[in-house]
Motif scaffolding. Structure first.
Motif, PDB file in Angstrom:
ATOM      1  N   GLY A   8       0.816  -1.217   0.000  1.00  0.00           N
ATOM      2  CA  GLY A   8       0.000   0.000   0.000  1.00  0.00           C
ATOM      3  C   GLY A   8       0.846   1.261   0.000  1.00  0.00           C
ATOM      4  N   GLY A  40      -0.971   1.828   3.633  1.00  0.00           N
ATOM      5  CA  GLY A  40      -0.016   0.728   3.754  1.00  0.00           C
ATOM      6  C   GLY A  40       0.835   0.912   4.999  1.00  0.00           C
ATOM      7  N   LEU A  56       6.401  -4.380   4.707  1.00  0.00           N
ATOM      8  CA  LEU A  56       5.761  -3.370   3.868  1.00  0.00           C
ATOM      9  C   LEU A  56       6.288  -3.426   2.441  1.00  0.00           C
ATOM     10  CD1 LEU A  56       3.893  -0.862   3.755  1.00  0.00           C
ATOM     11  CD2 LEU A  56       5.865   0.514   4.443  1.00  0.00           C
ATOM     12  N   ALA A  58       5.981  -1.158  -0.771  1.00  0.00           N
ATOM     13  CA  ALA A  58       5.487   0.171  -1.105  1.00  0.00           C
ATOM     14  C   ALA A  58       6.538   0.874  -1.934  1.00  0.00           C
ATOM     15  CB  ALA A  58       5.229   0.942   0.194  1.00  0.00           C
TER      16      ALA A  58
END
Ligand code: RIB
Length: 308
Positions: A8, A40, A56, A58
């Motif tokens: 995200g 995110g 994560l 991203a």
């Protein structure tokens, strides 16, 4: 413990507090501050703060904002090793909060737009059990992640917030859990009540629909059952990011194998804590805060489930 992949946006959020937002007027702000945000980043932070391993995926700029955002997320316990650096500026969101705690946001997507499928590190598919995706990233990337994750046997959790394209109906059957707010639900389903909207998404192949309803709490729908929890009565400072605290706690509850009823209650409790604080990734609770809140509110049965 298996990791959770979070795909995200990452933003630098700038908050401006005003009494009341009115178009075409000058406003005085008594409070201005920044936080690391993006659904995110916030969802990964919410999970890490509850003690879960969130990775994560991203895209941030190679600028000082991108570097400091990742540093802050790492401090909160998020694994940022798979984040992509792009030549665009780090995403920015300007959040105007009024004296009711309600927000209006202005987005400059920047590097978030560069999270293309070829920039996603697919190692996460092997290492994670649950994959969270938000629709605010390029929709082609979201599509590829959702489909690949589902085909690889992962549980797919989608937050449709930030969708900028037409509703991607073809992806819906690959989603296990979707968590819209009321207006997102109406836009996705074309229906005008929560029940009709949730049932319409279920008929398109989604197993569980979680509807975030702000002050009213949240509802959960599956093909066989539905239930609702009112929000706890708390002093609201800023609602921004509360939905992400909700997402993180619901996913945490799934990992702890709580039943959907307890998971929804835990998510509502987490969001009720987040609205009492300013900021976004900073506002979700750490595990001890959530446990303290449950104890204070007499939720002893739920509290026991949270003790791993
Ligand atoms: O869900 C809240 C988030 O939405 C904020 O952090 C902001 O960056 C926007 O993406």
């Amino acid at each position: 413990m298996k990791k959770i992949a979070v795909v995200g946006k990452v933003n630098i959020d700038t908050f401006i507090h005003v009494e009341k937002l009115e178009y075409g007027r000058n406003h005085l702000s008594k409070r201005v501050y920044t936080d690391v945000g993006g659904k995110g980043a916030n969802t990964a932070a919410a999970l890490a703060k509850l003690g879960f391993e969130a990775v994560l995926l991203a895209s941030v700029g190679s600028d000082s904002s991108g570097k400091s955002a990742l540093k802050r997320l790492e401090k909160l316990g998020v694994d940022t090793s798979l984040v992509n650096f792009s030549s665009s500026h780090t995403g920015r969101t300007f959040v105007v909060v009024d004296n009711q705690g309600q927000n209006t946001m202005f987005h400059a997507l920047g590097a978030n737009k560069d999270l293309l499928a070829e920039n996603v590190n697919w190692i996460f598919l092997e290492n994670s059990s649950i994959v969270f995706v938000q629709f605010g990233i390029p929709i082609e990337t979201a599509r590829e992640v959702v489909v690949m994750a589902k085909r690889n046997g992962k549980t797919v959790f989608v937050d449709p917030g930030g969708l900028e394209s037409e509703v991607p109906f073809d992806i819906l059957p690959f989603i296990d859990i979707i968590a819209p707010n009321e207006s997102e639900l109406f836009a996705l389903s074309g229906k005008d009540t929560v029940e009709k909207g949730a049932k319409s998404l279920i008929s398109r192949g989604i197993e569980t629909v979680l509807v975030k309803q702000g002050k009213k709490g949240a509802s959960l729908y599956t093909a066989k059952s539905s239930f609702h929890f009112n929000a706890y009565n708390v002093n609201v400072v800023d609602t921004t990011g509360a939905g992400d605290a909700f997402n993180g706690a619901f996913i945490a509850a799934m990992i702890l194998k709580m039943d959907p009823y307890d998971a929804l209650k835990l998510a509502v409790a987490s969001a009720s804590l987040a609205v009492q604080k300013k900021g976004t990734s900073s506002s979700s609770p750490v595990r001890e805060e959530l446990m303290g809140f449950l104890k204070e509110r007499g939720e002893d049965a739920l509290l026991k489930l949270l003790i791993m």
